[in-house]
Enzyme design. Structure first.
Site, PDB file in Angstrom:
ATOM      1  N   HIS A 154       0.837  -1.198   0.000  1.00  6.86           N
ATOM      2  CA  HIS A 154       0.000   0.000   0.000  1.00  6.86           C
ATOM      3  C   HIS A 154       0.877   1.255   0.000  1.00  6.86           C
ATOM      4  O   HIS A 154       2.089   1.172   0.168  1.00  6.86           O
ATOM      5  CB  HIS A 154      -0.928   0.030   1.222  1.00  6.86           C
ATOM      6  CG  HIS A 154      -2.132  -0.847   1.072  1.00  6.86           C
ATOM      7  ND1 HIS A 154      -2.124  -2.170   1.444  1.00  6.86           N
ATOM      8  CD2 HIS A 154      -3.381  -0.597   0.585  1.00  6.86           C
ATOM      9  CE1 HIS A 154      -3.321  -2.698   1.202  1.00  6.86           C
ATOM     10  NE2 HIS A 154      -4.091  -1.764   0.675  1.00  6.86           N
ATOM     11  N   LYS A 158      -0.551   4.686   4.653  1.00 11.89           N
ATOM     12  CA  LYS A 158      -1.419   3.711   5.324  1.00 11.89           C
ATOM     13  C   LYS A 158      -0.859   3.373   6.699  1.00 11.89           C
ATOM     14  O   LYS A 158       0.333   3.076   6.840  1.00 11.89           O
ATOM     15  CB  LYS A 158      -1.571   2.447   4.479  1.00 11.89           C
ATOM     16  CG  LYS A 158      -2.605   1.477   5.052  1.00 11.89           C
ATOM     17  CD  LYS A 158      -2.968   0.407   4.055  1.00 11.89           C
ATOM     18  CE  LYS A 158      -3.998  -0.563   4.622  1.00 11.89           C
ATOM     19  NZ  LYS A 158      -5.266   0.106   4.992  1.00 11.89           N
TER      20      LYS A 158
END
Length: 266
Positions: A154, A158
């Site tokens: 990600h 995040k």
């Protein structure tokens, strides 16, 4: 026409959720909600979203209009719990995509579902939910000597790791194998000096740049390897799924549902 309110409408995902509402032919964005006293209150939403089909202005969370069919919340856990209380107070169905929830948070969600209908999922992508079913088939079919690993990547912003989606995939595999997930999950092998066991699911995490989301479940035996991968290239994928869930949730009885229910995969 499903009338939708978005909590955290000024956030990274909130803006995309607003866009998804606007490009859907049978939904209407009627409330773009931000924290009380936020500087954006009263300003137009249109300059933050690409479609520009409405002159809607940002409003405070407590000013949630009554003319709403379903709310959507992808905020952080603390904000989500506040919004959940508001939804119960208003008897408002709600779609929740918040990740990083604790066991206590999930218990509160289940309790809330006795009072209102809720769709909760850690990933609203149609493809990911199909992947969830595929990993179950793989886990049930492959021999017991298979090594199972879950990898996810990600963007740098995040916070939770492994991602909620990676855990969703791992939990689906554990369920299919008849394992207790927390007993077989391996998040860190740096303190272990032993070979990998077959009855475990290892997690690997990458955080870099602007990666929207990538997940791979590995099933490896001697001589062959099965890799089941999903790659998201736009957050609109998740937002479109959440709007689909909101339209499905309208007029449903109280209860806790997930994206598998929405897609009819159960």
């Amino acid at each position: 026409m499903t009338k939708i309110a978005i909590f955290g409408a000024n956030g990274r995902m909130g803006k995309v959720l607003c866009e998804a509402c606007l490009i859907s032919n049978d939904s209407e964005l009627v409330a773009a909600l931000v924290r009380q006293e936020h500087a954006l209150i009263g300003s137009e939403v249109t300059h933050l979203i690409s479609q520009g089909k409405t002159a809607l202005t940002y409003t405070g969370e407590s000013d949630l209009v009554n003319d709403v069919d379903v709310a959507i919340d992808f905020t952080l856990p603390l904000g989500m719990k506040k919004h959940l209380s508001l939804a119960i107070e208003r008897k408002l169905p709600i779609v929740i995509g918040t990740t990083g929830l604790t066991a206590q948070d999930m218990a509160e969600l289940k309790a809330a579902a006795k009072h209102i209908p809720i769709v909760f999922s850690r990933n609203f992508s149609v493809g990911i939910n199909i992947l969830e079913n595929l990993v179950k088939v793989a886990a049930q079919t492959l021999n017991e000597d298979v090594d199972i690993e879950v990898f996810e990547a990600h963007h740098r912003h995040k916070v939770d790791a492994p991602s909620g989606t990676a855990l969703m995939i791992g939990e689906a595999i554990a369920e299919a194998k008849g394992w207790e997930h927390e007993q077989v999950a391996r998040y860190d092998r740096t303190t272990e000096e032993q070979a990998k066991a077959q009855n475990e699911i290892g997690y690997s995490v990458l955080r870099a740049g602007d990666i929207v989301g990538e997940h791979t479940a590995y099933f490896a035996t001697m001589g062959e390897r099965l890799e089941l991968t999903h790659k998201a290239t736009s957050r609109l994928t998740f937002a479109t799924g959440a709007v689909r869930a909101a339209k499905w949730l309208r007029n449903k009885p109280n209860g806790l549902y997930d994206m598998q229910d929405v897609l009819g995969l159960k």
